[in-house]
Design a protein around this motif. Structure first.
Motif, PDB file in Angstrom:
ATOM      1  N   VAL A   1       0.819  -1.229   0.143  1.00 34.74           N
ATOM      2  CA  VAL A   1      -0.043  -0.088  -0.012  1.00 34.74           C
ATOM      3  C   VAL A   1       0.810   1.131  -0.032  1.00 34.74           C
ATOM      4  CG1 VAL A   1      -1.780   1.285   1.372  1.00 34.74           C
ATOM      5  CG2 VAL A   1      -1.962  -1.151   0.837  1.00 34.74           C
ATOM      6  N   PHE A   2       0.490   2.106  -0.894  1.00 33.21           N
ATOM      7  CA  PHE A   2       1.405   3.336  -1.012  1.00 33.21           C
ATOM      8  C   PHE A   2       0.288   4.359  -0.841  1.00 33.21           C
ATOM      9  CE2 PHE A   2       3.590   0.537  -3.686  1.00 33.21           C
ATOM     10  CZ  PHE A   2       5.090   0.969  -3.460  1.00 33.21           C
ATOM     11  N   LEU A   3       0.678   5.441   0.370  1.00 32.42           N
ATOM     12  CA  LEU A   3      -0.321   6.545   0.535  1.00 32.42           C
ATOM     13  C   LEU A   3       0.459   7.849   0.342  1.00 32.42           C
ATOM     14  CD1 LEU A   3      -2.016   4.918   3.848  1.00 32.42           C
ATOM     15  CD2 LEU A   3      -3.048   4.987   1.520  1.00 32.42           C
ATOM     16  N   ASP A   4       0.117   8.536  -0.613  1.00 32.34           N
ATOM     17  CA  ASP A   4       0.777   9.774  -0.702  1.00 32.34           C
ATOM     18  C   ASP A   4       0.246  10.762   0.225  1.00 32.34           C
ATOM     19  OD1 ASP A   4       1.606  12.128  -1.440  1.00 32.34           O
ATOM     20  OD2 ASP A   4       1.734  11.902  -3.939  1.00 32.34           O
ATOM     21  N   ILE A   5       1.023  10.986   1.380  1.00 37.02           N
ATOM     22  CA  ILE A   5       0.310  11.492   2.545  1.00 37.02           C
ATOM     23  C   ILE A   5      -0.039  13.155   2.618  1.00 37.02           C
ATOM     24  CG2 ILE A   5       0.889   9.825   4.006  1.00 37.02           C
ATOM     25  CD1 ILE A   5       3.125  11.648   5.043  1.00 37.02           C
ATOM     26  N   THR A   6       0.720  13.871   1.236  1.00 36.37           N
ATOM     27  CA  THR A   6       0.455  15.304   1.057  1.00 36.37           C
ATOM     28  C   THR A   6       0.223  15.426  -0.209  1.00 36.37           C
ATOM     29  OG1 THR A   6       2.841  15.322   0.686  1.00 36.37           O
ATOM     30  CG2 THR A   6       2.291  16.008   2.954  1.00 36.37           C
ATOM     31  N   ALA A   7      -0.622  14.410  -0.852  1.00 33.68           N
ATOM     32  CA  ALA A   7      -0.962  14.641  -2.216  1.00 33.68           C
ATOM     33  C   ALA A   7      -1.807  15.785  -2.442  1.00 33.68           C
ATOM     34  CB  ALA A   7      -1.561  13.247  -2.705  1.00 33.68           C
ATOM     35  N   THR A   8      -1.708  16.185  -3.702  1.00 29.75           N
ATOM     36  CA  THR A   8      -2.345  17.374  -4.599  1.00 29.75           C
ATOM     37  C   THR A   8      -2.598  17.049  -5.877  1.00 29.75           C
ATOM     38  OG1 THR A   8      -0.862  19.079  -4.910  1.00 29.75           O
ATOM     39  CG2 THR A   8      -1.778  19.132  -2.748  1.00 29.75           C
TER      40      THR A   8
ATOM     41  N   THR B   1       3.064  11.293  -8.570  1.00 29.80           N
ATOM     42  CA  THR B   1       2.558  10.060  -8.136  1.00 29.80           C
ATOM     43  C   THR B   1       2.517   8.798  -9.183  1.00 29.80           C
ATOM     44  OG1 THR B   1       1.268  11.249  -6.375  1.00 29.80           O
ATOM     45  CG2 THR B   1       0.560   8.916  -6.732  1.00 29.80           C
ATOM     46  N   VAL B   2       2.027   9.593 -10.408  1.00 28.55           N
ATOM     47  CA  VAL B   2       2.109   8.609 -11.567  1.00 28.55           C
ATOM     48  C   VAL B   2       3.332   7.957 -11.946  1.00 28.55           C
ATOM     49  CG1 VAL B   2       1.270   8.540 -14.097  1.00 28.55           C
ATOM     50  CG2 VAL B   2      -0.137   9.630 -12.331  1.00 28.55           C
ATOM     51  N   ASP B   3       4.293   8.819 -11.929  1.00 27.31           N
ATOM     52  CA  ASP B   3       5.654   8.170 -12.197  1.00 27.31           C
ATOM     53  C   ASP B   3       6.227   7.107 -11.357  1.00 27.31           C
ATOM     54  OD1 ASP B   3       5.884   9.986 -14.440  1.00 27.31           O
ATOM     55  OD2 ASP B   3       7.107  11.377 -13.160  1.00 27.31           O
ATOM     56  N   MET B   4       5.683   7.346 -10.063  1.00 34.21           N
ATOM     57  CA  MET B   4       6.332   6.218  -8.894  1.00 34.21           C
ATOM     58  C   MET B   4       5.314   5.129  -9.255  1.00 34.21           C
ATOM     59  SD  MET B   4       5.514   6.350  -4.793  1.00 34.21           S
ATOM     60  CE  MET B   4       3.840   6.029  -4.901  1.00 34.21           C
ATOM     61  N   VAL B   5       4.199   5.214  -9.481  1.00 29.43           N
ATOM     62  CA  VAL B   5       3.095   4.089  -9.843  1.00 29.43           C
ATOM     63  C   VAL B   5       3.679   3.253 -10.824  1.00 29.43           C
ATOM     64  CG1 VAL B   5       0.861   3.307 -10.463  1.00 29.43           C
ATOM     65  CG2 VAL B   5       1.062   5.095  -8.828  1.00 29.43           C
ATOM     66  N   LYS B   6       4.008   3.810 -11.947  1.00 33.32           N
ATOM     67  CA  LYS B   6       4.628   3.169 -13.262  1.00 33.32           C
ATOM     68  C   LYS B   6       5.713   2.421 -12.849  1.00 33.32           C
ATOM     69  CE  LYS B   6       2.591   6.301 -16.501  1.00 33.32           C
ATOM     70  NZ  LYS B   6       2.709   7.384 -17.971  1.00 33.32           N
ATOM     71  N   ALA B   7       6.730   3.074 -12.045  1.00 31.19           N
ATOM     72  CA  ALA B   7       8.045   2.377 -11.657  1.00 31.19           C
ATOM     73  C   ALA B   7       7.878   1.336 -10.622  1.00 31.19           C
ATOM     74  CB  ALA B   7       8.924   3.509 -10.872  1.00 31.19           C
ATOM     75  N   VAL B   8       7.018   1.276  -9.863  1.00 30.73           N
ATOM     76  CA  VAL B   8       6.681   0.066  -9.184  1.00 30.73           C
ATOM     77  C   VAL B   8       5.996  -0.967  -9.821  1.00 30.73           C
ATOM     78  CG1 VAL B   8       4.898  -0.553  -7.040  1.00 30.73           C
ATOM     79  CG2 VAL B   8       6.181   1.660  -7.040  1.00 30.73           C
ATOM     80  N   ALA B   9       5.068  -0.630 -10.755  1.00 35.68           N
ATOM     81  CA  ALA B   9       4.626  -1.721 -11.638  1.00 35.68           C
ATOM     82  C   ALA B   9       5.662  -2.330 -12.510  1.00 35.68           C
ATOM     83  CB  ALA B   9       3.437  -1.014 -12.501  1.00 35.68           C
TER      84      ALA B   9
END
Length: 262
Positions: A60-67, A74-82
């Motif tokens: 589980v990834f929670l971007d705790i200060t996301a806007t 966040t999208v770049d991180m999701v792609k890298a994790v995938a």
């Protein structure tokens, strides 16, 4: 533990899940105590790979200060994790509308988690469940015991609402939540154990899986939460991030206690 609950656990064919949680701030994994005093815990993509290799069931990834402005990060991180892991992972933070969820799911996330946005706009749960299916929708709930009751808190636990935790979770399920991620703010980061009493009470009233969060400090705490609350999954952060608990040893301890794990 009630005998019926023990029988239900031992006869269950559903393996319990171990889920490392990565709170992400400005592209780095962080961890605090009771939602404050954050410190750096490493690169989220690198940690994701390590946990996948260790045998974690999900992440589980929670971007705790996301806007919205940080959505690209966040999208770049999701792609890298995938690209790095072959286990399911959930992404939360800054999801306020269907387009936000669509972008993250299309980038490789398996599920999306909503918290404050769902409380402010409960119809968001219905909308996401209808669009993607309930199995993609995790409703995260931050709860704190105040003046004799458990209340929902928003914005990373900074804002207390007048909404009772149990009532909100019941509504979230009725609207299409496929899973509840329940974090006890009173236990979070303390390493004193999960809030097994609250988790057991809520689990008995739910027909969907519940993920326990907040308080893990040693392997016995995981044993306790599965035996006493019969939750579907247990989530932790710092004990994994700083090497205090390794997932293979944790799963072995759970098996010794007749708890089925993957």
């Amino acid at each position: 533990m009630e005998p019926a609950l023990a029988d239900q656990l031992l006869n269950s064919s559903v393996a319990k899940r171990i889920i490392p949680c990565l709170d992400v701030k400005d592209g780095r994994t962080v961890k605090g105590v009771n939602f404050v005093d954050l410190r750096d815990a490493g690169d989220p993509v690198e940690l994701a790979w390590q946990y996948s290799a260790q045998g974690a069931d999900e992440l589980v990834f929670l971007d705790i200060t996301a806007t919205h402005e940080k959505r690209k990060t966040t999208v770049d991180m999701v792609k890298a994790v995938a690209r790095q892991v072959n286990i399911p992972f959930t992404i939360g933070g800054g999801i306020n509308e269907i387009q936000d969820a669509e972008i993250l799911l299309n980038s490789g996330a398996d599920k999306i988690s909503i918290n404050s946005a769902a409380v402010r706009n409960p119809d968001l749960i219905d909308t996401l469940a209808n669009a993607f299916g309930i199995q993609f929708v995790v409703v995260a709930v931050d709860t704190k015991f105040v003046d004799g009751n458990h209340y929902v808190h928003l914005n990373g636990g900074r804002i207390k609402t007048d909404m009772l935790t149990k009532e909100w979770i019941r509504e979230a399920q009725s609207r299409g939540a496929g899973e509840i991620l329940l974090t006890s703010m009173d236990h979070d980061g303390t390493k004193g154990g999960f809030d097994c009493r609250l988790l057991a009470e809520i689990n008995q009233m739910l027909g969907i899986p519940i993920i326990a969060s907040g308080g893990a400090g040693n392997t016995q705490h995981f044993v306790d939460v599965f035996l006493q609350a019969n939750v579907d999954a247990a989530l932790a952060a710092s004990v994994f991030h700083y090497g205090e608990i390794r997932i293979p040893e944790l799963k072995e301890e759970l098996r010794k206690n007749s708890i089925e794990v993957r």
